[in-house]
Design a protein around this motif. Structure first.
Motif, PDB file in Angstrom:
ATOM      1  N   VAL A  49       0.845  -1.130   0.048  1.00 25.20           N
ATOM      2  CA  VAL A  49      -0.022   0.193  -0.102  1.00 25.20           C
ATOM      3  C   VAL A  49       0.719   1.180  -0.087  1.00 25.20           C
ATOM      4  CG1 VAL A  49      -1.953   1.274   1.347  1.00 25.20           C
ATOM      5  CG2 VAL A  49      -1.948  -1.296   1.237  1.00 25.20           C
ATOM      6  N   LYS A  50       0.623   2.034  -0.899  1.00 28.95           N
ATOM      7  CA  LYS A  50       1.320   3.481  -1.001  1.00 28.95           C
ATOM      8  C   LYS A  50       0.733   4.520  -0.277  1.00 28.95           C
ATOM      9  CE  LYS A  50       3.881   2.909  -5.184  1.00 28.95           C
ATOM     10  NZ  LYS A  50       5.142   3.195  -4.632  1.00 28.95           N
ATOM     11  N   ALA A  51      -0.557   4.438  -0.037  1.00 26.99           N
ATOM     12  CA  ALA A  51      -1.727   5.283   0.632  1.00 26.99           C
ATOM     13  C   ALA A  51      -2.964   4.841   0.922  1.00 26.99           C
ATOM     14  CB  ALA A  51      -1.620   6.804  -0.173  1.00 26.99           C
ATOM     15  N   ILE A  52      -3.569   5.641   1.980  1.00 26.72           N
ATOM     16  CA  ILE A  52      -4.858   5.191   2.216  1.00 26.72           C
ATOM     17  C   ILE A  52      -5.414   6.619   2.550  1.00 26.72           C
ATOM     18  CG2 ILE A  52      -6.574   4.609   4.110  1.00 26.72           C
ATOM     19  CD1 ILE A  52      -4.730   2.223   4.487  1.00 26.72           C
ATOM     20  N   LEU A 101      -0.318   4.459 -10.933  1.00 27.74           N
ATOM     21  CA  LEU A 101      -0.826   3.891  -9.757  1.00 27.74           C
ATOM     22  C   LEU A 101      -2.355   3.239  -9.741  1.00 27.74           C
ATOM     23  CD1 LEU A 101       0.250   6.881  -7.140  1.00 27.74           C
ATOM     24  CD2 LEU A 101       1.408   4.751  -7.600  1.00 27.74           C
ATOM     25  N   THR A 102      -2.477   2.272  -8.948  1.00 34.71           N
ATOM     26  CA  THR A 102      -3.708   1.522  -9.095  1.00 34.71           C
ATOM     27  C   THR A 102      -4.476   1.881  -7.775  1.00 34.71           C
ATOM     28  OG1 THR A 102      -2.551  -0.435 -10.285  1.00 34.71           O
ATOM     29  CG2 THR A 102      -4.734  -0.703  -9.013  1.00 34.71           C
ATOM     30  N   ILE A 103      -5.881   2.614  -8.045  1.00 32.04           N
ATOM     31  CA  ILE A 103      -6.693   2.914  -6.791  1.00 32.04           C
ATOM     32  C   ILE A 103      -7.876   2.317  -6.667  1.00 32.04           C
ATOM     33  CG2 ILE A 103      -7.549   5.068  -5.908  1.00 32.04           C
ATOM     34  CD1 ILE A 103      -5.731   6.391  -8.331  1.00 32.04           C
ATOM     35  N   VAL A 104      -8.091   1.722  -5.670  1.00 31.71           N
ATOM     36  CA  VAL A 104      -9.321   0.991  -5.437  1.00 31.71           C
ATOM     37  C   VAL A 104     -10.198   2.140  -4.395  1.00 31.71           C
ATOM     38  CG1 VAL A 104      -8.725  -1.040  -5.931  1.00 31.71           C
ATOM     39  CG2 VAL A 104      -8.607  -0.255  -3.471  1.00 31.71           C
ATOM     40  N   TYR A 105     -11.493   2.075  -4.530  1.00 29.06           N
ATOM     41  CA  TYR A 105     -12.198   3.029  -3.737  1.00 29.06           C
ATOM     42  C   TYR A 105     -13.840   2.958  -3.713  1.00 29.06           C
ATOM     43  CZ  TYR A 105     -13.714   4.885  -8.372  1.00 29.06           C
ATOM     44  OH  TYR A 105     -14.291   4.779  -9.876  1.00 29.06           O
ATOM     45  N   TYR A 114     -10.179   5.573  -0.097  1.00 29.50           N
ATOM     46  CA  TYR A 114      -9.537   5.194  -1.238  1.00 29.50           C
ATOM     47  C   TYR A 114      -8.252   4.422  -0.832  1.00 29.50           C
ATOM     48  CZ  TYR A 114     -11.641   9.002  -3.919  1.00 29.50           C
ATOM     49  OH  TYR A 114     -12.684   9.675  -4.532  1.00 29.50           O
ATOM     50  N   VAL A 115      -7.620   3.559  -1.215  1.00 28.81           N
ATOM     51  CA  VAL A 115      -6.556   3.021  -1.196  1.00 28.81           C
ATOM     52  C   VAL A 115      -5.525   2.804  -2.565  1.00 28.81           C
ATOM     53  CG1 VAL A 115      -5.454   0.657  -0.584  1.00 28.81           C
ATOM     54  CG2 VAL A 115      -7.452   1.197   0.438  1.00 28.81           C
ATOM     55  N   VAL A 116      -4.227   3.092  -2.408  1.00 30.20           N
ATOM     56  CA  VAL A 116      -3.534   3.518  -3.511  1.00 30.20           C
ATOM     57  C   VAL A 116      -2.239   2.281  -3.408  1.00 30.20           C
ATOM     58  CG1 VAL A 116      -2.131   5.030  -4.878  1.00 30.20           C
ATOM     59  CG2 VAL A 116      -4.070   5.828  -3.380  1.00 30.20           C
ATOM     60  N   LEU A 130      -9.336  -2.167   1.448  1.00 30.21           N
ATOM     61  CA  LEU A 130     -10.269  -1.196   1.552  1.00 30.21           C
ATOM     62  C   LEU A 130     -11.703  -1.867   2.122  1.00 30.21           C
ATOM     63  CD1 LEU A 130     -11.571   1.633   0.345  1.00 30.21           C
ATOM     64  CD2 LEU A 130     -12.149   0.255  -1.871  1.00 30.21           C
ATOM     65  N   THR A 131     -11.897  -2.791   1.979  1.00 28.65           N
ATOM     66  CA  THR A 131     -13.072  -3.531   2.551  1.00 28.65           C
ATOM     67  C   THR A 131     -13.033  -3.625   4.070  1.00 28.65           C
ATOM     68  OG1 THR A 131     -13.612  -4.791   0.570  1.00 28.65           O
ATOM     69  CG2 THR A 131     -14.583  -5.436   2.683  1.00 28.65           C
ATOM     70  N   CYS A 132     -11.872  -4.116   4.590  1.00 30.43           N
ATOM     71  CA  CYS A 132     -11.297  -4.036   6.082  1.00 30.43           C
ATOM     72  C   CYS A 132     -11.621  -2.677   6.485  1.00 30.43           C
ATOM     73  CB  CYS A 132     -10.102  -4.915   6.250  1.00 30.43           C
ATOM     74  SG  CYS A 132      -9.828  -4.998   7.997  1.00 30.43           S
ATOM     75  N   LEU A 133     -10.912  -1.699   5.958  1.00 34.77           N
ATOM     76  CA  LEU A 133     -11.152  -0.199   6.491  1.00 34.77           C
ATOM     77  C   LEU A 133     -12.529   0.087   6.624  1.00 34.77           C
ATOM     78  CD1 LEU A 133      -9.811   2.421   7.138  1.00 34.77           C
ATOM     79  CD2 LEU A 133      -9.761   2.968   4.820  1.00 34.77           C
ATOM     80  N   PHE A 134     -13.393   0.039   5.411  1.00 36.73           N
ATOM     81  CA  PHE A 134     -14.816   0.329   5.699  1.00 36.73           C
ATOM     82  C   PHE A 134     -15.542  -0.540   6.637  1.00 36.73           C
ATOM     83  CE2 PHE A 134     -19.215   0.007   4.456  1.00 36.73           C
ATOM     84  CZ  PHE A 134     -19.516   1.582   4.142  1.00 36.73           C
TER      85      PHE A 134
END
Length: 217
Positions: A49-52, A101-105, A114-116, A130-134
């Motif tokens: 992961v590069k960023a959240i 970059l790949t971004i899921v949201y 967002y997870v990057v 992303l799912t775990c965060l939400f």
């Protein structure tokens, strides 16, 4: 006796020493650099992961954690976040590609999560984060995942992020485990965080109500 003179080796016209013309060798090197198998079989890395970050429905930052120097300054980070928001906030897709970059949201009411990761990163791994965060925030905020509730519990949200990802490495993808670990930290070190999660308060109140008072008839 006359000494023989050393002479440089002659090469065919247009050829470079070492075999093959300079143009041919350059083309071969370029082809090797662009070989799809080299991209496909890159050495795996734990740093997934590069960023959240979480933005409101106007694209303003509410929470952000960056794990490398892709965007070293706050200004660059916010510029990137604005570009991501502009590309994603009106679409139904869950995956975007921007600036290599790949971004899921995903979105919820007035929030965008967002997870990057890198362009070669496994999208399923990013989606699991992303799912775990939400789901963890949904549990923590009692299914009231909206801006005001998040801001009121921002310290807890940062703890949730830290339990899921540390330094770009995925630590946990089970929201139940995340909530348990965050509860433990806030209960064992309340002075450090200044709050206790809703679930801990609720569970204690339920236990006290169900336990009969001693000495009663």
């Amino acid at each position: 006796m006359q000494r023989a003179e050393a002479r440089p080796r002659q090469h065919p016209e247009g050829a470079a020493p070492g075999g093959g013309s300079g143009g041919e060798r350059a083309a071969a090197a370029a082809a090797g650099a662009m070989d799809p198998t080299r991209l496909l079989f890159q050495e795996p890395s734990l740093y997934t992961v590069k960023a959240i970050f979480i933005l409101d429905n106007d694209g303003r930052r509410l929470l952000a954690k960056y794990y490398d120097d892709t965007f070293p300054s706050t200004k660059e980070q916010k510029t990137f976040e604005r570009s991501v928001f502009n590309k994603t906030h009106k679409t139904d897709s869950e995956i975007a590609f921007l600036e290599g970059l790949t971004i899921v949201y995903k979105s919820s009411i007035d929030l965008f999560f967002y997870v990057v990761g890198s362009s070669q990163e496994n999208e399923l791994m990013l989606m699991a984060v992303l799912t775990c965060l939400f789901d963890s925030l949904n549990h923590m905020l009692r299914k009231n995942v909206e801006k005001r509730s998040l801001l009121d519990n921002l310290d807890g949200a940062f703890l949730v992020v830290d339990e899921i990802v540390d330094g770009g490495v995925i630590l946990e993808s089970d929201p139940q485990q995340v909530i348990q670990k965050v509860n433990f930290r806030t209960v064992s070190e309340p002075a450090a965080y200044g709050f206790v999660l809703f679930d801990y308060i609720a569970s204690n109140s339920e236990q006290s109500e169900s336990t009969p008072a001693r000495g009663g008839k």
